[in-house]
Motif scaffolding. Structure first.
Motif, short mmCIF file in Angstrom:
data_model
loop_
_atom_site.label_atom_id
_atom_site.label_comp_id
_atom_site.label_asym_id
_atom_site.label_seq_id
_atom_site.Cartn_x
_atom_site.Cartn_y
_atom_site.Cartn_z
N MET A 1 -4.84 14.55 -6.31
CA MET A 1 -3.74 13.99 -7.08
C MET A 1 -2.55 13.73 -6.16
O MET A 1 -2.19 14.56 -5.34
CB MET A 1 -3.34 14.97 -8.19
N SER A 2 -1.96 12.56 -6.31
CA SER A 2 -0.83 12.18 -5.46
C SER A 2 0.43 12.96 -5.83
O SER A 2 0.64 13.34 -6.98
CB SER A 2 -0.54 10.69 -5.59
N LYS A 3 1.27 13.17 -4.84
CA LYS A 3 2.55 13.84 -5.07
C LYS A 3 3.59 12.85 -5.58
O LYS A 3 4.73 13.23 -5.86
CB LYS A 3 3.04 14.47 -3.77
N PHE A 4 3.20 11.56 -5.71
CA PHE A 4 4.14 10.52 -6.13
C PHE A 4 3.55 9.71 -7.27
O PHE A 4 2.37 9.37 -7.25
CB PHE A 4 4.45 9.58 -4.96
N LYS A 5 4.40 9.37 -8.24
CA LYS A 5 3.99 8.51 -9.35
C LYS A 5 4.67 7.16 -9.15
O LYS A 5 5.89 7.09 -8.97
CB LYS A 5 4.41 9.13 -10.68
N LYS A 6 3.90 6.09 -9.19
CA LYS A 6 4.40 4.72 -9.04
C LYS A 6 4.58 4.13 -10.43
O LYS A 6 3.63 3.98 -11.18
CB LYS A 6 3.41 3.91 -8.20
N VAL A 7 5.83 3.77 -10.78
CA VAL A 7 6.15 3.24 -12.10
C VAL A 7 6.40 1.73 -11.99
O VAL A 7 7.25 1.30 -11.21
CB VAL A 7 7.39 3.95 -12.69
N GLU A 8 5.68 0.96 -12.79
CA GLU A 8 5.83 -0.50 -12.80
C GLU A 8 7.20 -0.89 -13.36
O GLU A 8 7.73 -0.22 -14.25
CB GLU A 8 4.74 -1.14 -13.67
N THR A 9 7.75 -2.01 -12.86
CA THR A 9 9.06 -2.49 -13.33
C THR A 9 8.96 -3.82 -14.07
O THR A 9 9.97 -4.28 -14.62
CB THR A 9 10.01 -2.71 -12.13
N GLY A 10 7.78 -4.45 -14.07
CA GLY A 10 7.65 -5.78 -14.64
C GLY A 10 7.84 -6.88 -13.61
O GLY A 10 7.67 -8.06 -13.91
N ILE A 11 8.21 -6.50 -12.37
CA ILE A 11 8.32 -7.45 -11.27
C ILE A 11 7.32 -6.99 -10.21
O ILE A 11 7.34 -5.84 -9.78
CB ILE A 11 9.75 -7.50 -10.70
N ARG A 12 6.44 -7.92 -9.79
CA ARG A 12 5.37 -7.59 -8.86
C ARG A 12 5.91 -6.95 -7.58
O ARG A 12 6.86 -7.43 -6.99
CB ARG A 12 4.59 -8.87 -8.51
N ASP A 13 5.31 -5.85 -7.17
CA ASP A 13 5.59 -5.12 -5.93
C ASP A 13 6.88 -4.30 -5.95
O ASP A 13 7.21 -3.66 -4.95
CB ASP A 13 5.64 -6.07 -4.71
N SER A 34 5.36 10.43 2.30
CA SER A 34 4.13 10.80 3.00
C SER A 34 3.30 9.53 3.11
O SER A 34 2.95 8.94 2.08
CB SER A 34 3.36 11.87 2.24
N LYS A 35 3.04 9.10 4.32
CA LYS A 35 2.26 7.87 4.50
C LYS A 35 0.93 7.95 3.76
O LYS A 35 0.53 7.01 3.06
CB LYS A 35 2.05 7.59 5.99
N LYS A 36 0.25 9.08 3.88
CA LYS A 36 -1.04 9.25 3.22
C LYS A 36 -0.91 9.14 1.70
O LYS A 36 -1.66 8.40 1.06
CB LYS A 36 -1.64 10.62 3.59
N ASP A 37 0.05 9.86 1.12
CA ASP A 37 0.20 9.83 -0.34
C ASP A 37 0.69 8.47 -0.84
O ASP A 37 0.31 8.03 -1.93
CB ASP A 37 1.14 10.95 -0.80
N PHE A 38 1.54 7.80 -0.08
CA PHE A 38 1.95 6.45 -0.46
C PHE A 38 0.76 5.50 -0.40
O PHE A 38 0.57 4.68 -1.29
CB PHE A 38 3.11 5.96 0.41
N ILE A 41 -1.37 5.58 -3.47
CA ILE A 41 -0.90 4.89 -4.68
C ILE A 41 -0.67 3.39 -4.41
O ILE A 41 -0.02 2.70 -5.20
CB ILE A 41 0.37 5.55 -5.28
N GLY A 42 -1.22 2.91 -3.28
CA GLY A 42 -1.19 1.48 -3.01
C GLY A 42 0.04 0.97 -2.28
O GLY A 42 0.26 -0.25 -2.22
N LEU A 43 0.84 1.85 -1.73
CA LEU A 43 2.03 1.45 -0.97
C LEU A 43 1.75 1.68 0.50
O LEU A 43 1.77 2.81 0.97
CB LEU A 43 3.27 2.23 -1.44
N THR A 44 1.48 0.59 1.22
CA THR A 44 0.97 0.71 2.59
C THR A 44 1.97 0.26 3.64
O THR A 44 1.59 0.01 4.78
CB THR A 44 -0.32 -0.11 2.73
#
Length: 193
Positions: A1-13, A34-38, A41-44
């Motif tokens: 489980m990731s230590k970060f939650k990515k919340v959508e804003t309605g604007i891509r990316d 954390s590079k690994k945890d990001f 969740i798809g943030l590279t």
């Protein structure tokens, strides 16, 4: 489980990031990146520069971007609070000219990821507010640009009354008082990137 939650804003990316905070009677601990945890969740993105500012209540910094050496930013507040805003300036985006705003506070510990191709700014809501952010490219003053904070075509709701402020009490740099409008940006034909 990731230590970060990515919340959508309605604007891509463009995302609000909620870290996992471990707290007890001694205080709290959290990882802010954390590079690994990001990556999980798809943030590279890769960050190359960290910045830190301090402002008093009513300071509005923005809305800034670089036309070349564009910067993605991961922003957060370590003391005080801000209302943080990003505007999509990617010419081919379905949400070009749209904005999103979020309160970032010392208490809520939320972060905001603003990708390349966006204008970014924030309104400080408390004295002694400290704002920190990571950038995906270096500051390049020769490519520095911006959009006017109160451009009627963008119509950002800064919630001034809610925060006990008004247009006369906003503190702007001389540069930010003279920024271009979105229409002037479009008419210039400049493409960010």
């Amino acid at each position: 489980m990731s230590k970060f939650k990515k919340v959508e804003t309605g604007i891509r990316d463009l995302y609000v990031i909620e870290p996992t905070v471990f707290g007890d009677n001694r205080g709290f601990f959290m990882e802010t990146y954390s590079k690994k945890d990001f990556n999980d969740i798809g943030l590279t993105m890769d960050f190359v520069q960290d910045n830190h500012s301090k402002s008093k209540k009513g300071v509005l910094r923005g809305l800034h971007f670089q036309i070349k050496h564009t910067q993605g930013k991961l922003v957060r507040v370590t003391k005080g609070s801000v209302y943080d805003v990003a505007i999509d300036l990617r010419k081919d985006s379905e949400t070009f000219g749209k904005w999103y705003g979020v309160e970032l506070t010392e208490e809520n510990k939320k972060m905001f990821y603003i990708p390349e191709g966006f204008a970014h700014g924030f309104l400080t809501l408390e004295d002694e507010t400290e704002f920190q952010y990571k950038c995906t490219d270096y500051y390049a003053p020769e490519f520095d640009s911006g959009v006017l904070w109160n451009d009627k075509n963008i119509n950002i709701e800064w919630n001034l009354e809610k925060y006990g402020l008004n247009e006369e009490t906003i503190l702007l740099s001389e540069k930010d008082k003279k920024q271009q409008t979105l229409l002037q940006f479009i008419e210039s034909g400049v493409v960010i990137g």
